[in-house]
Design an enzyme around this catalytic site. Structure first.
Site, short mmCIF file in Angstrom:
data_model
loop_
_atom_site.label_atom_id
_atom_site.label_comp_id
_atom_site.label_asym_id
_atom_site.label_seq_id
_atom_site.Cartn_x
_atom_site.Cartn_y
_atom_site.Cartn_z
N ASP A 1 -10.26 -14.74 6.23
CA ASP A 1 -9.04 -14.32 6.91
C ASP A 1 -9.44 -13.99 8.34
O ASP A 1 -9.64 -12.81 8.68
CB ASP A 1 -8.42 -13.12 6.22
N ASP B 1 4.58 -18.93 6.47
CA ASP B 1 3.64 -19.86 7.11
C ASP B 1 4.04 -21.29 6.73
O ASP B 1 3.84 -22.23 7.48
CB ASP B 1 2.20 -19.64 6.60
N LYS C 1 -5.63 -1.60 4.74
CA LYS C 1 -5.93 -1.60 6.17
C LYS C 1 -5.51 -0.24 6.71
O LYS C 1 -4.46 0.26 6.34
CB LYS C 1 -5.19 -2.72 6.90
N HIS D 1 1.24 -17.33 3.60
CA HIS D 1 2.40 -16.44 3.47
C HIS D 1 3.60 -17.36 3.29
O HIS D 1 3.62 -18.47 3.84
CB HIS D 1 2.64 -15.63 4.74
N MET E 1 -4.45 -18.75 -3.59
CA MET E 1 -3.80 -17.47 -3.29
C MET E 1 -2.57 -17.69 -2.44
O MET E 1 -2.51 -18.58 -1.59
CB MET E 1 -4.81 -16.55 -2.59
N GLU F 1 -10.85 -6.47 2.92
CA GLU F 1 -11.17 -7.29 4.10
C GLU F 1 -12.24 -6.60 4.93
O GLU F 1 -12.13 -5.39 5.21
CB GLU F 1 -9.93 -7.55 4.95
N HIS G 1 -11.06 -4.64 7.99
CA HIS G 1 -10.19 -3.49 7.73
C HIS G 1 -10.98 -2.26 7.30
O HIS G 1 -10.72 -1.16 7.80
CB HIS G 1 -9.15 -3.84 6.68
N GLU H 1 -4.26 -5.40 -0.46
CA GLU H 1 -5.17 -5.49 0.67
C GLU H 1 -4.99 -4.27 1.57
O GLU H 1 -3.97 -4.12 2.23
CB GLU H 1 -4.93 -6.75 1.49
N ASP I 1 -11.31 -10.94 1.61
CA ASP I 1 -11.04 -11.51 2.94
C ASP I 1 -12.28 -11.33 3.80
O ASP I 1 -12.64 -10.20 4.16
CB ASP I 1 -9.85 -10.79 3.60
N ASP J 1 -8.25 -4.84 15.04
CA ASP J 1 -8.57 -5.82 14.00
C ASP J 1 -8.93 -7.15 14.65
O ASP J 1 -8.08 -7.94 15.01
CB ASP J 1 -7.33 -5.98 13.10
N ASP K 1 -10.81 -9.78 13.46
CA ASP K 1 -10.76 -10.99 12.60
C ASP K 1 -11.68 -12.09 13.13
O ASP K 1 -11.30 -13.27 13.16
CB ASP K 1 -9.32 -11.52 12.48
#
Ligand code: DIG
Ligand code: MN
Ligand code: MN
Length: 383
Positions: A287, A57, A183, A54, A88, A217, A220, A181, A245, A255, A257
């Protein structure tokens, strides 16, 4: 058999995944923060192909232009030193309080304008680092009460933002594909574009649908109680599987992950088998993040585990395709004339007039129990 990742596997991680410090809604971070360069080197050590980010980030939201350029320079140096690439990039439109009511769908037009401003600059940053896919996860694009926002207006605003940004990317001459994406919820009570199906429906209404696909994902779709493979197959059928993802999730949970394959090994197997069978050529992006119990040694274990499980399941898929008993059963199940019905008046008349033995059709033993057990045997390593 070696399950060591190579660049050809295209395994990628986000800076935010292996850089996750373990904060959760009920606890403080358990790991120190690490620089982007440190994360790149840690990913190189486990054999990853690439790293994603991102905007924030990599570049703090309040960084000056000079600070931004220095950070990007150091990041690019780490990429050059390790050979990792950036397939990406994406925008953080969910952390800053300005986006508390959404970004592209916010009721405040100034917030919507700021979201476009931030996304264009983030797209520039992603392209500068080599990204070819740009993900849009609308984590704040939703409601806690539908009194606050007309869903039709929200969909319209999302479309307007995507049309504007597609036009921007084309105007800049960027070789970029956008991936939505989905969710269903968290952090908002309900999030727009909840599933792959919702996203595909919106894409069809865009000015230029060809530029936009999806980034499904695992966690999700499963949060929505859906079969992830079916969503991925729907996206692939529509030519819209632009990114993916990978992670894992227990059904009916927030979530989580988790590390890829950590919970639902069988569904992970069918997913890997599908991606390899159809020749999906995009990133295998994890992810996901390590358990909060882990130090950075455990984070490396987490990253290795994601890739190792994918490679083991890829080998299992090869065995499944080469297994004589399984393939014989499949041939039997899919026997007979499988050609698609082609309409003609004569064909319709013949079909309407044809006699069917309904009882015989319902009496067949289809052999799926044996087929599934053979698959389980194979996954458990006893065949
Ligand atoms: C969460 O699953 C989202 C964010 O981490 C990010 O925007 C996107 C990129 O894969 N996934
Ligand atoms: Mn997630
Ligand atoms: Mn994701």
């Amino acid at each position: 058999m070696s399950y060591t990742p190579t660049p050809a596997d295209k395994f990628t991680f986000g800076l935010w995944t292996v850089g996750n410090m373990g904060r959760d809604p009920f606890g403080e971070p358990v790991r120190q923060s690490r620089s982007a360069a440190e994360i790149v080197h840690a990913l190189a050590e486990v054999g990853a192909y690439g790293v994603n980010f991102h905007d924030n980030d990599l570049v703090p939201i309040d960084a000056t232009a000079a600070e931004r350029d220095q950070i990007v320079k150091e990041f690019k140096q780490a990429l050059a030193d390790t050979g990792l690439v950036v397939p990406m990039a994406t925008t953080n439109l969910f952390t800053d309080p300005a986006f508390k009511d959404g970004a592209f769908t916010a009721n405040d037009p100034a917030v919507r304008a700021y979201a476009l401003h931030k996304t264009m600059r983030a797209i520039d940053l992603g392209v500068e680092c080599g990204a070819k896919v740009y993900v849009f996860w609308g984590g704040r694009e939703g409601v806690e009460t539908d009194a606050a926002k007309d869903p039709l207006e929200a969909i319209k605003r999302f479309r307007e933002a995507l049309n504007f940004l597609c036009a921007y990317a084309k105007d800049q001459g960027y070789d970029l594909k956008f991936a939505l994406e989905p969710k269903p919820n968290e952090p908002r009570g309900d999030i727009y574009l909840a599933t792959v199906g919702h996203a595909l429906a919106l894409i069809a209404t865009l000015d230029d649908p060809s530029m936009v696909g999806v980034n499904p994902e695992v966690a999700h779709e499963q949060m929505a109680g859906l079969n992830f493979l079916h969503g991925v197959a729907q996206a692939w059928d529509a030519g819209k599987l632009f990114h993916i993802d990978l992670n894992d999730q227990a059904f009916g949970r927030y979530d989580q992950d988790f590390r890829f394959g950590a919970v639902n090994l069988k569904s992970a197997f069918f997913l890997v088998k599908f991606l390899e069978e159809v020749g999906y050529a995009g990133s295998r992006h994890f992810d996901a993040h390590a358990y909060r119990t882990e130090g950075y040694e455990g984070v490396q274990d987490f990253a290795r585990g994601c890739m190792r499980t994918y490679l083991i399941l890829k080998e299992k898929a090869r065995q499944w395709a080469a297994d004589g008993e399984i393939q014989a059963l499949l041939a039997e199940i899919n026997g007979g004339d499988q050609s698609a019905p082609v309409y003609s008046r004569a064909a319709a008349a013949e079909l309407k007039g044809r006699a069917f033995d309904r009882r015989a059709l319902g009496a067949r033993n289809l052999g799926y129990e044996r087929l599934d057990q053979l698959t389980v045997d194979l996954l458990l390593g006893v065949r």
